[in-house]
Design an enzyme around this catalytic site. Structure first.
Site, PDB file in Angstrom:
ATOM      1  N   ASP A  48       0.833  -1.206   0.000  1.00  0.00           N
ATOM      2  CA  ASP A  48       0.000   0.000   0.000  1.00  0.00           C
ATOM      3  C   ASP A  48       0.875   1.265   0.000  1.00  0.00           C
ATOM      4  OD1 ASP A  48      -2.953  -1.197   0.787  1.00  0.00           O
ATOM      5  OD2 ASP A  48      -1.316  -2.322   1.710  1.00  0.00           O
ATOM      6  N   ASP A  81      -1.815  -2.767  -3.911  1.00  0.00           N
ATOM      7  CA  ASP A  81      -2.113  -1.331  -3.928  1.00  0.00           C
ATOM      8  C   ASP A  81      -0.813  -0.588  -4.204  1.00  0.00           C
ATOM      9  OD1 ASP A  81      -4.794  -1.647  -3.689  1.00  0.00           O
ATOM     10  OD2 ASP A  81      -4.983  -0.722  -1.717  1.00  0.00           O
ATOM     11  N   TYR A  84      -1.657   4.501  -6.317  1.00  0.00           N
ATOM     12  CA  TYR A  84      -2.885   5.209  -5.920  1.00  0.00           C
ATOM     13  C   TYR A  84      -3.107   6.410  -6.833  1.00  0.00           C
ATOM     14  CZ  TYR A  84      -3.053   2.594  -1.525  1.00  0.00           C
ATOM     15  OH  TYR A  84      -3.153   1.590  -0.587  1.00  0.00           O
ATOM     16  N   ASN A 119      -6.813  -3.833  -4.680  1.00  0.00           N
ATOM     17  CA  ASN A 119      -8.076  -3.334  -5.218  1.00  0.00           C
ATOM     18  C   ASN A 119      -7.908  -1.998  -5.934  1.00  0.00           C
ATOM     19  OD1 ASN A 119      -7.719  -2.874  -2.220  1.00  0.00           O
ATOM     20  ND2 ASN A 119      -9.295  -1.336  -2.599  1.00  0.00           N
ATOM     21  N   HIS A 210      -3.263  -9.609  -1.228  1.00  0.00           N
ATOM     22  CA  HIS A 210      -3.458  -8.212  -0.823  1.00  0.00           C
ATOM     23  C   HIS A 210      -4.404  -8.082   0.363  1.00  0.00           C
ATOM     24  CE1 HIS A 210      -3.886  -3.906  -0.872  1.00  0.00           C
ATOM     25  NE2 HIS A 210      -5.200  -4.017  -1.029  1.00  0.00           N
ATOM     26  N   HIS A 219     -10.407  -2.369   7.777  1.00  0.00           N
ATOM     27  CA  HIS A 219     -11.087  -3.265   6.851  1.00  0.00           C
ATOM     28  C   HIS A 219     -11.556  -4.556   7.507  1.00  0.00           C
ATOM     29  CE1 HIS A 219      -8.854  -0.860   3.707  1.00  0.00           C
ATOM     30  NE2 HIS A 219     -10.096  -0.829   3.272  1.00  0.00           N
ATOM     31  N   HIS A 245      -3.544  -4.149   2.474  1.00  0.00           N
ATOM     32  CA  HIS A 245      -4.936  -3.668   2.497  1.00  0.00           C
ATOM     33  C   HIS A 245      -5.216  -2.786   3.699  1.00  0.00           C
ATOM     34  CE1 HIS A 245      -8.846  -3.385   0.823  1.00  0.00           C
ATOM     35  NE2 HIS A 245      -9.457  -4.098   1.754  1.00  0.00           N
ATOM     36  N   ASP A 246      -5.102  -3.297   4.915  1.00  0.00           N
ATOM     37  CA  ASP A 246      -5.151  -2.413   6.075  1.00  0.00           C
ATOM     38  C   ASP A 246      -3.812  -1.703   6.188  1.00  0.00           C
ATOM     39  OD1 ASP A 246      -7.663  -2.331   7.221  1.00  0.00           O
ATOM     40  OD2 ASP A 246      -7.398  -4.198   8.323  1.00  0.00           O
ATOM     41  N   HIS A 247      -3.858  -0.365   6.317  1.00  0.00           N
ATOM     42  CA  HIS A 247      -2.639   0.447   6.281  1.00  0.00           C
ATOM     43  C   HIS A 247      -1.991   0.474   7.660  1.00  0.00           C
ATOM     44  CE1 HIS A 247      -4.249   2.771   2.521  1.00  0.00           C
ATOM     45  NE2 HIS A 247      -4.211   1.454   2.360  1.00  0.00           N
TER      46      HIS A 247
END
Length: 329
Positions: A48, A81, A84, A119, A210, A219, A245-247
């Site tokens: 991410d 990710d 962005y 995503n 991810h 999430h 996914h979770d930052h």
């Protein structure tokens, strides 16, 4: 046919072959050359991240370079990710250089980056990230939807498992080329993952995707992965599931199997809040940090050691395991 035309034809053929493998959901196997005489592997995990240096991405990249040199890493894993807010537009999108090539410039990071899609990557031209054109631009880039690396690492495409991206995409447009029909794509991926894990004789089995399976972050747990993927991992003695996914940075253990859930999604924008302990058994929670950071792994035949770092290079959490027992350090 001139040399330039021949090169173009070759690139198109390579692109077709790679996309065909990915589209069909098959787990193609790749080998990263051994660099250490004792057979050990050292790597760094980040997720991410792709924000053109903003949200402390550049500062974190600097610290990653220092740590990677100390650890003598062999390669880097990206948990997705990568760009962005909406992936890449095509292979010539300047975001590739602005968020990747021009950011991770330390000599210790000029190793192969084994990458999956998240995503946000699917919101752009997902196929562009798989293109050999990007490999030609930057030799450290390697991205496929699902694949196997050496004997230990099984990378899977998790975005198509999320129902909401199909049923309630809001204003987002996802690039589902190669994914539709969805049911067939997912059943093939699950079948091939299970088959590969059953056949594997690896000392360690590590699955990378991810999306979270278990998380107390914003999430939370990914319902479809819990239903469809988790039973396969547990049935085949998988040691680690690694995701973004979770930052945040996160370590959750399983109370009824050897499986550990490791989140490394703090590559840039973080500090999102959200900490829901109700999503897991309290005894499973080992570590949670809602900030920027990354993870390192050292793997030998008998042992594995994992460290989580913040943006300043401080070690926030250490964990180690052997094939005979698991233990927190």
């Amino acid at each position: 046919m001139g040399r330039n035309s021949q090169l173009m034809v070759l690139m198109i053929m390579i692109l077709f072959i790679e996309i065909t493998v990915t589209v069909n959901g098959e787990l193609q196997r790749f080998v990263h050359p051994a660099t250490k005489g004792d057979g050990s592997i050292s790597l760094l995990v980040i997720g991410d991240w792709g924000r053109k240096g903003r949200y402390n991405q550049s500062q974190l990249a600097y610290q990653m370079g220092i740590t990677a040199q100390k650890k003598d890493v062999d390669f880097i894993i990206s948990t997705g990710d990568n760009f962005y807010p909406s992936g890449l537009t095509d292979e010539n999108d300047p975001a590739f250089d602005e968020s990747f090539t021009n950011i991770y410039t330390a000599p210790s990071l000029l190793k192969k980056w084994y990458t999956v899609l998240g995503n946000h990557d699917y919101r752009g031209n997902a196929i562009a990230q798989l293109s050999p054109i990007l490999k030609a631009k930057d030799s450290k880039w390697f991205c496929m939807k699902s694949f196997i690396l050496n004997t230990e690492f099984f990378f899977i495409d998790t975005t198509p498992f999320e129902d909401k991206y199909f049923t309630d995409p809001e204003d987002e447009v996802y690039d589902w080329r190669g994914v539709l029909p969805r049911d067939k794509y997912l059943s093939t991926l699950l079948r091939d993952l299970e088959s590969a894990l059953i056949e594997s004789q690896a000392k360690w089995k590590i699955v990378v995707g991810h999306h979270t399976i278990k998380s107390v972050g914003i999430h939370g747990n990914t319902k479809k992965l819990v239903q469809k993927v988790l039973p396969i991992l547990e049935a085949n003695d998988v040691d680690l599931y690694i995701n973004g996914h979770d930052h945040c940075l996160e370590h959750i253990s399983s109370h009824h199997s050897r499986l550990q859930f490791l989140t490394s999604g703090g590559g840039s924008k973080a500090w999102r809040g959200g900490y829901d302990r109700t999503s897991i058994n309290e005894k499973e929670m080992r570590f949670y940090y809602d900030g920027q950071g990354f993870m390192t792994m050292q793997i030998t035949e008998t042992d594995i050691d994992i460290d989580f770092y913040d943006i300043f290079g401080n070690i926030l959490h250490k964990w180690g395991a052997s094939k005979s027992f698991f233990s927190s350090i």
